[in-house]
Design an enzyme around this catalytic site. Structure first.
Site, PDB file in Angstrom:
ATOM      1  NE  ARG A   1      -0.420  -6.605  -6.794  1.00  0.00           N
ATOM      2  CZ  ARG A   1      -0.643  -6.306  -5.526  1.00  0.00           C
ATOM      3  NH1 ARG A   1      -0.813  -7.280  -4.647  1.00  0.00           N
ATOM      4  NH2 ARG A   1      -0.691  -5.058  -5.117  1.00  0.00           N
TER       5      ARG A   1
ATOM      6  CG  ASP B   1       9.686  -3.190  -2.048  1.00  0.00           C
ATOM      7  OD1 ASP B   1       9.220  -2.118  -2.465  1.00  0.00           O
ATOM      8  OD2 ASP B   1       9.178  -3.828  -1.101  1.00  0.00           O
TER       9      ASP B   1
ATOM     10  CE  LYS C   1       4.625  -2.577  -7.232  1.00  0.00           C
ATOM     11  NZ  LYS C   1       3.926  -2.283  -5.974  1.00  0.00           N
ATOM     12  CG  ASN C   2       6.165   0.649  -5.090  1.00  0.00           C
ATOM     13  OD1 ASN C   2       5.128   0.167  -5.560  1.00  0.00           O
ATOM     14  ND2 ASN C   2       7.004  -0.044  -4.359  1.00  0.00           N
TER      15      ASN C   2
ATOM     16  CB  ILE D   1      10.372  -3.101   6.324  1.00  0.00           C
ATOM     17  CG1 ILE D   1      11.704  -2.372   6.109  1.00  0.00           C
ATOM     18  CG2 ILE D   1       9.176  -2.229   5.965  1.00  0.00           C
ATOM     19  CD1 ILE D   1      11.823  -1.039   6.809  1.00  0.00           C
TER      20      ILE D   1
ATOM     21  NE  ARG E   1      -0.954  -2.990   2.424  1.00  0.00           N
ATOM     22  CZ  ARG E   1      -1.836  -2.847   3.386  1.00  0.00           C
ATOM     23  NH1 ARG E   1      -2.859  -3.687   3.449  1.00  0.00           N
ATOM     24  NH2 ARG E   1      -1.723  -1.886   4.260  1.00  0.00           N
TER      25      ARG E   1
ATOM     26  NE  ARG F   1       2.080  -3.676   3.196  1.00  0.00           N
ATOM     27  CZ  ARG F   1       2.204  -3.609   1.874  1.00  0.00           C
ATOM     28  NH1 ARG F   1       1.947  -4.660   1.138  1.00  0.00           N
ATOM     29  NH2 ARG F   1       2.543  -2.465   1.304  1.00  0.00           N
TER      30      ARG F   1
HETATM   31  C1  EPZ Z   1       5.397   0.909   0.268  1.00  0.00           C
HETATM   32  O1  EPZ Z   1       4.411   0.209   1.018  1.00  0.00           O
HETATM   33  C2  EPZ Z   1       5.619   0.098  -0.992  1.00  0.00           C
HETATM   34  N1  EPZ Z   1       4.371   0.039  -1.774  1.00  0.00           N
HETATM   35  C3  EPZ Z   1       6.073  -1.314  -0.634  1.00  0.00           C
HETATM   36  O2  EPZ Z   1       6.352  -2.006  -1.845  1.00  0.00           O
HETATM   37  C4  EPZ Z   1       7.364  -1.214   0.177  1.00  0.00           C
HETATM   38  O3  EPZ Z   1       7.763  -2.510   0.576  1.00  0.00           O
HETATM   39  C5  EPZ Z   1       7.135  -0.319   1.405  1.00  0.00           C
HETATM   40  O4  EPZ Z   1       6.638   0.970   0.992  1.00  0.00           O
HETATM   41  C6  EPZ Z   1       8.414  -0.108   2.191  1.00  0.00           C
HETATM   42  O5  EPZ Z   1       9.374   0.490   1.372  1.00  0.00           O
HETATM   43  C7  EPZ Z   1       4.038   1.099  -2.526  1.00  0.00           C
HETATM   44  O6  EPZ Z   1       4.725   2.107  -2.570  1.00  0.00           O
HETATM   45  C8  EPZ Z   1       2.776   0.968  -3.327  1.00  0.00           C
HETATM   46  P1  EPZ Z   1       5.230   1.570   4.695  1.00  0.00           P
HETATM   47  P2  EPZ Z   1       3.749   0.925   2.332  1.00  0.00           P
HETATM   48  O7  EPZ Z   1       4.059   2.391   5.056  1.00  0.00           O
HETATM   49  O8  EPZ Z   1       3.604   2.373   2.077  1.00  0.00           O
HETATM   50  C9  EPZ Z   1       4.065  -0.244   8.897  1.00  0.00           C
HETATM   51  C10 EPZ Z   1       6.273  -3.748  -3.393  1.00  0.00           C
HETATM   52  O9  EPZ Z   1       6.768  -4.899  -3.351  1.00  0.00           O
HETATM   53  N2  EPZ Z   1       2.942   0.719   8.866  1.00  0.00           N
HETATM   54  O10 EPZ Z   1       6.551   2.260   4.444  1.00  0.00           O
HETATM   55  O11 EPZ Z   1       2.551   0.156   2.699  1.00  0.00           O
HETATM   56  C11 EPZ Z   1       3.963  -1.310   7.826  1.00  0.00           C
HETATM   57  O12 EPZ Z   1       3.162  -2.383   8.281  1.00  0.00           O
HETATM   58  C12 EPZ Z   1       5.592  -3.173  -2.178  1.00  0.00           C
HETATM   59  O13 EPZ Z   1       6.340  -2.976  -4.374  1.00  0.00           O
HETATM   60  C13 EPZ Z   1       2.157   0.866  10.016  1.00  0.00           C
HETATM   61  O14 EPZ Z   1       2.368   0.188  11.021  1.00  0.00           O
HETATM   62  O15 EPZ Z   1       4.903   0.686   3.401  1.00  0.00           O
HETATM   63  C14 EPZ Z   1       5.405  -1.721   7.628  1.00  0.00           C
HETATM   64  O16 EPZ Z   1       5.762  -2.635   8.642  1.00  0.00           O
HETATM   65  C15 EPZ Z   1       5.500  -4.186  -1.055  1.00  0.00           C
HETATM   66  N3  EPZ Z   1       1.145   1.765  10.002  1.00  0.00           N
HETATM   67  C16 EPZ Z   1       6.174  -0.411   7.835  1.00  0.00           C
HETATM   68  O17 EPZ Z   1       5.274   0.449   8.558  1.00  0.00           O
HETATM   69  C17 EPZ Z   1       0.874   2.543   8.902  1.00  0.00           C
HETATM   70  O18 EPZ Z   1      -0.057   3.366   8.959  1.00  0.00           O
HETATM   71  C18 EPZ Z   1       6.559   0.293   6.554  1.00  0.00           C
HETATM   72  O19 EPZ Z   1       5.398   0.402   5.778  1.00  0.00           O
HETATM   73  C19 EPZ Z   1       1.691   2.389   7.754  1.00  0.00           C
HETATM   74  C20 EPZ Z   1       2.721   1.480   7.754  1.00  0.00           C
END
Ligand code: EPZ
Length: 420
Positions: free
Chosen positions: A399, A307, A22-23, A329, A94, A123
């Site tokens: 989802r 995840d 998915k991701n 995370i 998102r 997020r």
């Molecule tokens: C991706 O989300 C995945 N989603 C998430 O999977 C996964 O949990 C996450 O990466 C971490 O591996 C998809 O790929 C569609 P991040 P993403 O940016 O990109 C903070 C699932 O269950 N952050 O790596 O949103 C954020 O809040 C989903 O399949 C900022 O602060 O994750 C988090 O605490 C859930 N500012 C950390 O960084 C930003 O601009 C990591 O988020 C971006 C992120």
């Protein structure tokens, strides 16, 4: 609203087909906006999030056409006729924010709803916006929407992420592919889905080096062309079903699963007493003897994935001994804990860590899914519990997991979806 009913205590035995990640699929679909030519994606799983991304691209004017009749190949292409990503789509998923970079790179403007928070955390997308500003974009916040503009082409820059972000790495890699000049992404995410996106972009004519490392160097090109790309198998689906085999005391062959994508998950599951062996075409997973408490801390890849945290906690709730599960995370990713405790688990949360004291067995109960991975965690608990478990709000599950009840029932689980 659909629910899933499980009667636990039956060891799984058989084979489960692991679907396309998915991701990986979601950013890859967004990459389809980077050219008017056709990007053909295969091994696309049938998931609600894929349908949402299809709706999003379609309202941008991009055609998303199924190829063949099994719905697992999508041909994506066409010119962008609308640069607005509406709130009613973005709030549901998102990953919609990933159209921002492609819109700016292709047509120089974008109006994308801010995603808002979700159940596992606030997020924010500040890293996405700051990186795109370094490439020359400017943004204004207007009524909950991000209005982005760039005069002329985006221009390459050196971007150092203050911490690892999967989405921001994907966003900036796509934007940089069409920027003028060189972009360096330092402290880039290294998840297999990032490499998969990079390989697809290269097939489309992008010039990217450092794939698989935490420093990506992108030499922008004028335009990208169509390509065909097979999506990698889903490593989180793999880990989830490995936990299903283990918690049920059975043994399951995970077809198409890739050991090298599992990172620290393999070491930690093996430490907990799960046997994972590579065989031709996939992985054989079974519980060796008893399950033992093992500690896990979520980290960016190749660390233990956030995840997988909820699923692992369900497994540890019936292990011998204690385990500590630390979530680094996201700030609110323990909502499965009170539901597991309603089934007799003994889990105490202290800030970012949860202490899990294993119990001999859980007891089935009606429980509430709160987010995608928590819903799978509750199904795992139901598989290992005595009695009947009803998981409510399984729209979360749909989802990101395709046909969970079908895949598990085919391995002998007493599980069914009940409507209404
Ligand atoms: C991706 O989300 C995945 N989603 C998430 O999977 C996964 O949990 C996450 O990466 C971490 O591996 C998809 O790929 C569609 P991040 P993403 O940016 O990109 C903070 C699932 O269950 N952050 O790596 O949103 C954020 O809040 C989903 O399949 C900022 O602060 O994750 C988090 O605490 C859930 N500012 C950390 O960084 C930003 O601009 C990591 O988020 C971006 C992120």
């Amino acid at each position: 609203m659909d629910r899933i009913r499980i009667r636990g205590g039956r060891p799984l035995s058989g084979e489960i087909q692991i679907g396309g990640a998915k991701n990986a699929a979601l950013p890859l679909m967004a990459a389809g906006m980077l050219t008017d030519e056709r990007l053909v994606l295969s091994n696309v799983a049938k998931l609600a999030d894929i349908q949402t991304m299809t709706a999003l691209l379609t309202q941008h004017g991009i055609a998303v056409d199924p190829v063949g009749n099994d719905g697992r190949v999508l041909s994506i292409g066409g010119s962008i006729s609308n640069t607005e990503a509406p709130y009613d789509i973005v709030r549901k998923m998102r990953a919609s924010v990933l159209v921002l970079g492609p819109l700016l790179a292709r047509v120089g403007e974008a109006r994308v709803s801010l995603p808002g928070g979700c159940s596992i955390g606030t997020r924010p997308v500040d890293l996405h916006l700051k990186g795109l500003e370094q490439l020359g974009a400017t943004f204004e916040l207007d009524g909950g929407y991000i209005d982005g503009r760039v005069s002329g082409r985006l221009r390459g820059a050196k971007i150092v992420f203050p911490f690892v972000s999967v989405g921001a790495t994907e966003q900036l890699m796509m934007a940089a592919a069409l920027a003028d000049g060189q972009t360096i992404l330092a402290n880039a995410a290294r998840e297999p889905e990032i490499a998969d996106l990079a390989h697809c972009l290269v097939a489309m004519g992008a010039r990217i080096t450092g794939i698989g490392t935490d420093q990506l160097v992108i030499e922008g090109v004028e335009r990208l062309h169509g390509a065909s790309h097979a999506i990698i198998p889903d490593r989180i689906e793999t880990g989830s079903y490995a936990c299903a085999a283990a918690i049920s005391g059975g043994s399951v062959f995970l077809r198409d699963a890739r050991l090298e994508h599992l990172g620290a998950t393999v070491r930690i599951l093996r430490e907990a007493g799960v046997d994972i062996v590579e065989e031709p075409g996939g992985l054989m997973v079974k519980r060796l003897n008893g399950l033992h408490g093992a500690d896990a801390m979520t980290e960016p890849y190749p660390g233990f994935p956030t995840d997988m945290q909820a699923q692992f906690m369900a497994l540890m709730s019936v292990a011998e001994g204690a385990s500590m599960v630390t979530e680094t995370i996201f700030e609110n990713r323990f909502m499965h804990v009170p539901e597991l405790n309603r089934m007799g688990a003994r889990i105490n949360v202290h800030g970012a860590s949860a202490i899990v004291r294993g119990v001999p067995s859980l007891k089935g109960a009606p429980v509430m899914a709160t987010d995608l991975r928590a819903s799978l965690s509750l199904i795992l608990a139901g598989l290992g519990a005595k009695g009947e478990t009803i998981v409510n709000r399984v729209y979360h599950l749909d989802r990101g997991y395709e046909a969970v009840e079908r895949k598990l029932a085919a391995c002998g689980a007493d599980i069914e979806r009940i409507g209404g």
